[in-house]
Design a protein around this motif. Sequence first.
Motif, mmCIF file in Angstrom:
data_model
loop_
_atom_site.group_PDB
_atom_site.id
_atom_site.type_symbol
_atom_site.label_atom_id
_atom_site.label_comp_id
_atom_site.label_asym_id
_atom_site.label_seq_id
_atom_site.Cartn_x
_atom_site.Cartn_y
_atom_site.Cartn_z
ATOM 1 N N TYR A 142 0.999 -1.253 0.010
ATOM 2 C CA TYR A 142 -0.060 -0.026 0.197
ATOM 3 C C TYR A 142 0.907 1.231 0.045
ATOM 4 O O TYR A 142 2.104 1.269 0.409
ATOM 5 C CB TYR A 142 -0.963 -0.012 1.350
ATOM 6 C CG TYR A 142 -1.683 -1.397 1.572
ATOM 7 C CD1 TYR A 142 -2.552 -1.582 0.538
ATOM 8 C CD2 TYR A 142 -1.441 -1.925 2.542
ATOM 9 C CE1 TYR A 142 -3.356 -2.800 0.826
ATOM 10 C CE2 TYR A 142 -2.173 -3.216 2.900
ATOM 11 C CZ TYR A 142 -3.201 -3.512 1.714
ATOM 12 O OH TYR A 142 -3.867 -4.907 2.071
ATOM 13 N N TYR A 150 0.819 5.372 1.789
ATOM 14 C CA TYR A 150 0.377 5.732 3.135
ATOM 15 C C TYR A 150 0.750 7.415 3.003
ATOM 16 O O TYR A 150 1.862 7.629 2.818
ATOM 17 C CB TYR A 150 1.262 5.430 4.073
ATOM 18 C CG TYR A 150 1.272 4.161 4.461
ATOM 19 C CD1 TYR A 150 0.666 3.482 5.516
ATOM 20 C CD2 TYR A 150 1.843 2.959 3.531
ATOM 21 C CE1 TYR A 150 0.415 2.024 5.897
ATOM 22 C CE2 TYR A 150 1.756 1.712 3.795
ATOM 23 C CZ TYR A 150 1.080 1.246 4.957
ATOM 24 O OH TYR A 150 0.731 -0.210 4.865
ATOM 25 N N ILE A 199 -3.553 9.206 8.918
ATOM 26 C CA ILE A 199 -2.624 8.655 7.853
ATOM 27 C C ILE A 199 -3.780 7.914 6.977
ATOM 28 O O ILE A 199 -4.423 7.024 7.719
ATOM 29 C CB ILE A 199 -1.621 7.790 8.267
ATOM 30 C CG1 ILE A 199 -0.381 8.543 8.672
ATOM 31 C CG2 ILE A 199 -1.171 6.815 7.257
ATOM 32 C CD1 ILE A 199 0.774 7.722 9.322
ATOM 33 N N VAL A 202 -4.440 5.073 3.920
ATOM 34 C CA VAL A 202 -4.139 4.061 3.254
ATOM 35 C C VAL A 202 -4.483 3.626 2.045
ATOM 36 O O VAL A 202 -5.812 3.460 2.149
ATOM 37 C CB VAL A 202 -3.605 2.808 4.399
ATOM 38 C CG1 VAL A 202 -3.041 1.777 3.675
ATOM 39 C CG2 VAL A 202 -2.911 3.295 5.683
ATOM 40 N N PRO A 223 5.918 3.331 7.264
ATOM 41 C CA PRO A 223 5.212 2.017 7.712
ATOM 42 C C PRO A 223 6.167 0.913 7.565
ATOM 43 O O PRO A 223 6.950 0.850 6.811
ATOM 44 C CB PRO A 223 4.200 2.126 6.513
ATOM 45 C CG PRO A 223 4.894 2.891 5.326
ATOM 46 C CD PRO A 223 5.819 3.641 6.083
ATOM 47 N N GLU A 228 5.036 -2.913 7.245
ATOM 48 C CA GLU A 228 3.962 -3.657 6.954
ATOM 49 C C GLU A 228 3.961 -5.172 7.465
ATOM 50 O O GLU A 228 3.270 -5.891 7.956
ATOM 51 C CB GLU A 228 3.864 -3.855 5.337
ATOM 52 C CG GLU A 228 3.099 -2.410 4.860
ATOM 53 C CD GLU A 228 2.907 -2.429 3.280
ATOM 54 O OE1 GLU A 228 2.382 -1.498 2.914
ATOM 55 O OE2 GLU A 228 3.542 -3.382 2.796
ATOM 56 N N ILE A 235 3.777 1.553 12.622
ATOM 57 C CA ILE A 235 4.124 2.754 11.641
ATOM 58 C C ILE A 235 5.075 3.393 12.755
ATOM 59 O O ILE A 235 4.561 3.565 14.092
ATOM 60 C CB ILE A 235 2.934 3.785 11.527
ATOM 61 C CG1 ILE A 235 1.977 3.022 10.204
ATOM 62 C CG2 ILE A 235 3.599 4.978 10.924
ATOM 63 C CD1 ILE A 235 1.004 3.960 9.958
#
Length: 325
Positions: free
Chosen positions: A258, A260, A278, A280, A302, A304, A309
């Motif tokens: 993704y 952000y 934030i 996404v 971030p 993941e 974060i």
Amino acid sequence: MGKFLLTLLFVILLLWGCNQNVHITEKMVFPFEKKIQVVKFPVGEVMDPSYMIQKGEYLLVESGQPQKQLFVFTVPDLRFVCATGNQGRGPEEFSTFPTLVESRTDTFYVFGYAHRHLKSLAVDSAARVHLTECYEIPLHEVFNHMHLIDDSVLLYETVMLPQYAVYKYDLKNRKSIDELKIERETPESELTFDTSRGYMAANDSVMIYVYLYKNQIDIYDVKDFRLKRRIVGVYKPQKPAFRDEELYYLGVIPGDKYFYALFKGARTEKGENRSNTIEVYDYDGNPVALYRFDIPPLYFYPDEKNNCIYATHPSCMDTLLRYDL
């Protein structure tokens, strides 16, 4: 009134998009929303942290202190490992300040060594820093939001009067190979306050451009800079003067799955600015999640893999922040 302005703006953009073969969509409601309490990690000294980047098991944080300008921490526990990056004129020193370079690899890249060199940085098990791969960039420009794509192509944003622009530079062959000029929208204003001003992020497939003075996100094909999608939310067209109530996106970071975007444009019913959130999105521009915070981030990154974060805030000069998602 807000809905009317959005509808009118959306119709205008839709007509423009039909002529340009661009998919324009209204900003949609996020399917998941959560408010997160921060976890604080004191670092033991006034580090003055700012930009950061995470690769593998480490977080690299840029510091405003002149003695050591890069700090390394383990993730997700944010344990201090070492500090590196002296100011000076040597081949492994920074003449001014370092610039962290984003990439989709597990390697840290930093620009600014010996003024015009980009080097890769590795940390070994003994907490020693090694500088290996090196590229010289013989360009005298202001490099912003630097991204390394396709192994050796540098993507960066700069101010090339009279407008903002994004450039591709072939590091191996040392030549510029493409450019995208962001069309200026308020030429009567200073360039700093032009509504075309924004922040860029990219991976090997797409480039994301978020706007500082507009509630808008543009998604380009990184290969040919073709505009693929435009996401437009509610905002009032303005002639900016850098007041808080005029700001929307403050930055954007690409993750593996993704991207952000740091958003400042949320308003109360009275029009007052709420704290930073934030947003996404997946790389097709579909909304995924919206995060709110008790202490909002300014610089962030971030993770993941660890579902969190990392962040810094100006009020926390000796502390790193972590938001567990």
